[in-house]
Design a protein around this motif. Structure first.
Motif, PDB file in Angstrom:
ATOM      1  N   PHE A  30       0.706  -1.237  -0.178  1.00  0.00           N
ATOM      2  CA  PHE A  30      -0.542  -0.082   0.236  1.00  0.00           C
ATOM      3  C   PHE A  30       0.956   1.411   0.317  1.00  0.00           C
ATOM      4  O   PHE A  30       0.464   2.148  -0.676  1.00  0.00           O
ATOM      5  CB  PHE A  30      -1.207   0.098   1.305  1.00  0.00           C
ATOM      6  CG  PHE A  30      -1.802   1.546   1.297  1.00  0.00           C
ATOM      7  CD1 PHE A  30      -2.783   1.360   0.714  1.00  0.00           C
ATOM      8  CD2 PHE A  30      -0.991   2.477   2.535  1.00  0.00           C
ATOM      9  CE1 PHE A  30      -3.404   3.602   1.122  1.00  0.00           C
ATOM     10  CE2 PHE A  30      -1.306   3.301   2.990  1.00  0.00           C
ATOM     11  CZ  PHE A  30      -2.813   4.606   1.965  1.00  0.00           C
ATOM     12  N   PHE A  31       1.995   1.455   0.596  1.00  0.00           N
ATOM     13  CA  PHE A  31       2.888   2.194   0.873  1.00  0.00           C
ATOM     14  C   PHE A  31       3.262   2.917   0.072  1.00  0.00           C
ATOM     15  O   PHE A  31       3.083   3.443   0.138  1.00  0.00           O
ATOM     16  CB  PHE A  31       2.674   2.024   2.488  1.00  0.00           C
ATOM     17  CG  PHE A  31       2.807   2.163   3.657  1.00  0.00           C
ATOM     18  CD1 PHE A  31       2.392   3.860   4.132  1.00  0.00           C
ATOM     19  CD2 PHE A  31       3.047   1.172   4.208  1.00  0.00           C
ATOM     20  CE1 PHE A  31       1.081   3.500   5.032  1.00  0.00           C
ATOM     21  CE2 PHE A  31       2.053   1.080   5.201  1.00  0.00           C
ATOM     22  CZ  PHE A  31       1.210   2.278   6.164  1.00  0.00           C
ATOM     23  N   ALA A  32       4.203   1.665  -1.061  1.00  0.00           N
ATOM     24  CA  ALA A  32       4.920   1.783  -1.909  1.00  0.00           C
ATOM     25  C   ALA A  32       4.092   2.017  -3.199  1.00  0.00           C
ATOM     26  O   ALA A  32       4.758   3.080  -3.808  1.00  0.00           O
ATOM     27  CB  ALA A  32       5.056   0.491  -2.270  1.00  0.00           C
ATOM     28  N   GLU A  33       2.811   1.691  -3.885  1.00  0.00           N
ATOM     29  CA  GLU A  33       2.341   1.817  -4.444  1.00  0.00           C
ATOM     30  C   GLU A  33       1.664   3.923  -3.852  1.00  0.00           C
ATOM     31  O   GLU A  33       1.535   4.274  -5.029  1.00  0.00           O
ATOM     32  CB  GLU A  33       0.576   1.989  -4.534  1.00  0.00           C
ATOM     33  CG  GLU A  33      -0.807   1.899  -5.482  1.00  0.00           C
ATOM     34  CD  GLU A  33      -1.721   0.586  -6.277  1.00  0.00           C
ATOM     35  OE1 GLU A  33      -2.049   0.882  -6.615  1.00  0.00           O
ATOM     36  OE2 GLU A  33      -2.193   0.302  -4.434  1.00  0.00           O
ATOM     37  N   TYR A  34       1.779   3.895  -2.935  1.00  0.00           N
ATOM     38  CA  TYR A  34       0.997   5.784  -2.694  1.00  0.00           C
ATOM     39  C   TYR A  34       2.312   6.601  -3.067  1.00  0.00           C
ATOM     40  O   TYR A  34       1.661   7.366  -3.295  1.00  0.00           O
ATOM     41  CB  TYR A  34       0.488   5.589  -0.910  1.00  0.00           C
ATOM     42  CG  TYR A  34       0.427   6.894  -0.443  1.00  0.00           C
ATOM     43  CD1 TYR A  34      -1.318   7.130  -0.786  1.00  0.00           C
ATOM     44  CD2 TYR A  34       1.652   8.061  -0.154  1.00  0.00           C
ATOM     45  CE1 TYR A  34      -1.145   8.342   0.019  1.00  0.00           C
ATOM     46  CE2 TYR A  34       0.542   9.185  -0.141  1.00  0.00           C
ATOM     47  CZ  TYR A  34      -0.218   9.405   0.531  1.00  0.00           C
ATOM     48  OH  TYR A  34      -0.436  10.799   0.596  1.00  0.00           O
ATOM     49  N   LYS A  35       3.277   6.225  -2.528  1.00  0.00           N
ATOM     50  CA  LYS A  35       4.353   6.831  -3.089  1.00  0.00           C
ATOM     51  C   LYS A  35       4.561   7.103  -4.687  1.00  0.00           C
ATOM     52  O   LYS A  35       4.984   8.304  -5.078  1.00  0.00           O
ATOM     53  CB  LYS A  35       5.322   6.746  -2.922  1.00  0.00           C
ATOM     54  CG  LYS A  35       5.755   6.025  -0.979  1.00  0.00           C
ATOM     55  CD  LYS A  35       7.098   5.932  -0.775  1.00  0.00           C
ATOM     56  CE  LYS A  35       6.993   5.962   1.140  1.00  0.00           C
ATOM     57  NZ  LYS A  35       6.286   5.116   1.670  1.00  0.00           N
ATOM     58  N   ALA A  36       4.759   5.777  -5.014  1.00  0.00           N
ATOM     59  CA  ALA A  36       4.604   6.077  -6.241  1.00  0.00           C
ATOM     60  C   ALA A  36       3.158   7.663  -7.457  1.00  0.00           C
ATOM     61  O   ALA A  36       3.886   7.863  -7.722  1.00  0.00           O
ATOM     62  CB  ALA A  36       3.955   4.140  -7.176  1.00  0.00           C
ATOM     63  N   LYS A  37       2.277   7.266  -6.829  1.00  0.00           N
ATOM     64  CA  LYS A  37       1.640   7.624  -6.971  1.00  0.00           C
ATOM     65  C   LYS A  37       1.471   9.032  -6.828  1.00  0.00           C
ATOM     66  O   LYS A  37       0.943  10.555  -7.625  1.00  0.00           O
ATOM     67  CB  LYS A  37      -0.240   7.429  -7.092  1.00  0.00           C
ATOM     68  CG  LYS A  37      -0.577   6.210  -7.503  1.00  0.00           C
ATOM     69  CD  LYS A  37      -1.805   5.500  -7.456  1.00  0.00           C
ATOM     70  CE  LYS A  37      -2.814   3.888  -7.832  1.00  0.00           C
ATOM     71  NZ  LYS A  37      -3.977   3.683  -6.859  1.00  0.00           N
ATOM     72  N   GLU A  38       1.669   9.394  -5.552  1.00  0.00           N
ATOM     73  CA  GLU A  38       2.201  10.778  -5.399  1.00  0.00           C
ATOM     74  C   GLU A  38       3.511  11.275  -6.351  1.00  0.00           C
ATOM     75  O   GLU A  38       3.315  12.460  -6.698  1.00  0.00           O
ATOM     76  CB  GLU A  38       3.040  10.894  -3.858  1.00  0.00           C
ATOM     77  CG  GLU A  38       1.176  10.821  -2.963  1.00  0.00           C
ATOM     78  CD  GLU A  38       0.443  11.948  -2.405  1.00  0.00           C
ATOM     79  OE1 GLU A  38       1.185  13.134  -2.965  1.00  0.00           O
ATOM     80  OE2 GLU A  38      -0.517  11.562  -3.433  1.00  0.00           O
ATOM     81  N   ALA A  39       4.462  10.632  -6.649  1.00  0.00           N
ATOM     82  CA  ALA A  39       5.451  11.117  -7.526  1.00  0.00           C
ATOM     83  C   ALA A  39       4.779  11.470  -9.149  1.00  0.00           C
ATOM     84  O   ALA A  39       5.539  12.677  -9.105  1.00  0.00           O
ATOM     85  CB  ALA A  39       6.274   9.809  -7.872  1.00  0.00           C
ATOM     86  N   ALA A  40       3.776  10.623  -9.171  1.00  0.00           N
ATOM     87  CA  ALA A  40       3.402  11.099 -10.518  1.00  0.00           C
ATOM     88  C   ALA A  40       2.178  11.951 -10.231  1.00  0.00           C
ATOM     89  O   ALA A  40       2.763  12.582 -11.427  1.00  0.00           O
ATOM     90  CB  ALA A  40       2.388   9.585 -11.256  1.00  0.00           C
ATOM     91  N   ARG A  41       2.296  12.398  -9.699  1.00  0.00           N
ATOM     92  CA  ARG A  41       0.936  14.125  -9.585  1.00  0.00           C
ATOM     93  C   ARG A  41       2.218  14.547  -9.633  1.00  0.00           C
ATOM     94  O   ARG A  41       1.741  16.083  -9.986  1.00  0.00           O
ATOM     95  CB  ARG A  41       0.605  14.056  -7.931  1.00  0.00           C
ATOM     96  CG  ARG A  41      -0.898  13.135  -7.684  1.00  0.00           C
ATOM     97  CD  ARG A  41      -1.756  12.880  -6.727  1.00  0.00           C
ATOM     98  NE  ARG A  41      -2.775  12.401  -6.984  1.00  0.00           N
ATOM     99  CZ  ARG A  41      -2.478  10.603  -5.790  1.00  0.00           C
ATOM    100  NH1 ARG A  41      -1.958  10.614  -5.069  1.00  0.00           N
ATOM    101  NH2 ARG A  41      -3.656  10.089  -6.216  1.00  0.00           N
ATOM    102  N   ALA A  42       3.470  14.818  -8.646  1.00  0.00           N
ATOM    103  CA  ALA A  42       4.396  15.936  -8.371  1.00  0.00           C
ATOM    104  C   ALA A  42       5.381  16.204 -10.151  1.00  0.00           C
ATOM    105  O   ALA A  42       5.118  17.137 -10.204  1.00  0.00           O
ATOM    106  CB  ALA A  42       5.566  15.424  -7.354  1.00  0.00           C
ATOM    107  N   MET A  43       4.813  14.862 -10.459  1.00  0.00           N
ATOM    108  CA  MET A  43       5.913  15.289 -11.451  1.00  0.00           C
ATOM    109  C   MET A  43       4.502  15.978 -12.847  1.00  0.00           C
ATOM    110  O   MET A  43       5.279  16.479 -13.903  1.00  0.00           O
ATOM    111  CB  MET A  43       6.290  14.094 -12.638  1.00  0.00           C
ATOM    112  CG  MET A  43       7.503  13.411 -12.115  1.00  0.00           C
ATOM    113  SD  MET A  43       8.945  14.858 -11.775  1.00  0.00           S
ATOM    114  CE  MET A  43       9.781  14.489 -12.714  1.00  0.00           C
ATOM    115  N   ALA A  44       3.601  15.538 -12.782  1.00  0.00           N
ATOM    116  CA  ALA A  44       3.343  16.047 -13.684  1.00  0.00           C
ATOM    117  C   ALA A  44       2.219  17.869 -13.376  1.00  0.00           C
ATOM    118  O   ALA A  44       2.898  18.742 -14.211  1.00  0.00           O
ATOM    119  CB  ALA A  44       0.960  15.311 -13.644  1.00  0.00           C
ATOM    120  N   ALA A  45       2.705  17.883 -12.258  1.00  0.00           N
ATOM    121  CA  ALA A  45       2.147  18.780 -11.614  1.00  0.00           C
ATOM    122  C   ALA A  45       3.926  20.025 -12.051  1.00  0.00           C
ATOM    123  O   ALA A  45       3.634  21.392 -12.078  1.00  0.00           O
ATOM    124  CB  ALA A  45       2.262  19.309 -10.218  1.00  0.00           C
ATOM    125  N   ALA A  46       4.557  19.019 -12.156  1.00  0.00           N
ATOM    126  CA  ALA A  46       5.963  20.363 -12.504  1.00  0.00           C
ATOM    127  C   ALA A  46       5.844  20.267 -14.035  1.00  0.00           C
ATOM    128  O   ALA A  46       6.715  21.004 -14.428  1.00  0.00           O
ATOM    129  CB  ALA A  46       7.433  19.387 -12.258  1.00  0.00           C
TER     130      ALA A  46
END
Length: 229
Positions: A30-46
């Motif tokens: 759960f935590f691994a998937e959460y981090k990957a999705k958060e990273a994707a959001r951060a890169m999309a925002a950038a």
């Protein structure tokens, strides 16, 4: 921890990790998937669509498949000091990836190799004296518009401190506060540093998790995320 210490924990890592986070009501995946999705959001925002990315301190590859799903067009390099740990990354991957074992000192990559470097709860295992030097190495390997995405345990969260204190492979861990980690980013030359706290609600309060997007300013989450250029 040294390479030998990490190698020694490879076979027991998953079970020990699951035991340490059991109070959250979630499993490590759960935590691994959460981090990957958060990273994707951060890169999309950038506004950055990575073509090459590195998982710094990939270990047994907990985040590998999730990163590949979150960034389907990016080539992934898994880097770690433990060759035994890296042997598990290919088995967990959903498509081919590169695995690189390094000496813990110098990243064996040319300047501007990656559009994203991702790391999840690694720096608390690295001696403090090495942090800024390694952060500079990571920055060197980033492309001009690339981003470094770091997740770390929040030492101000009691549940996090309990999880770390009861986890055998965290025996030598030294937790780092978010403001201090941000200071080290700046000392290493990173800019456009964004900080948010994450993981506020255990499984029993999962219906409240949509509120986390509004709570990133609150320094009580179990972990924090720093994104920098």
């Amino acid at each position: 921890m040294s390479q030998a210490e990490f190698d020694a924990y490879v076979d027991e890592y998953d079970a020990q990790h699951a035991q340490s986070v059991r109070l959250s009501g979630e499993d490590p995946d759960f935590f691994a998937e959460y981090k990957a999705k958060e990273a994707a959001r951060a890169m999309a925002a950038a506004g950055v669509a990575p073509r090459r990315m590195m998982d710094f301190g990939a270990g047994r590859g907990n985040c590998v498949a999730h990163l590949q799903r979150a960034f389907p067009d990016a080539a992934l390099t898994a880097l770690d000091v433990s060759s035994r740990s890296l042997s598990h990354c290919e088995a967990r991957a959903i498509r081919p990836l590169e695995t690189v074992c390094y000496d813990g000192q110098t990243l064996p990559f040319a300047d501007a190799t990656f559009d994203m470097v991702f790391t999840a709860c690694v720096f608390h295992h690295i001696p403090e004296a090495d942090h800024i030097r390694l952060l500079r190495e990571i920055r060197r390997t980033l492309s001009p518009q690339g981003r470094f995405v770091l997740f770390e345990h929040n030492p101000w969260n009691p549940a996090t401190r309990h999880a770390v204190a009861t986890c055998p492979f965290d025996a030598n861990a030294v937790l780092i506060s978010a403001p201090e980690m941000r200071r080290r980013f700046r000392a290493a030359g990173f800019t456009d540093i964004a900080l948010r706290w994450t993981l506020f609600f255990p499984a029993m309060l999962a219906p409240l998790r949509p509120l986390e997007r509004m709570l990133g300013w609150l320094p009580l989450g179990a972990q924090y995320c720093l994104v920098a250029r």
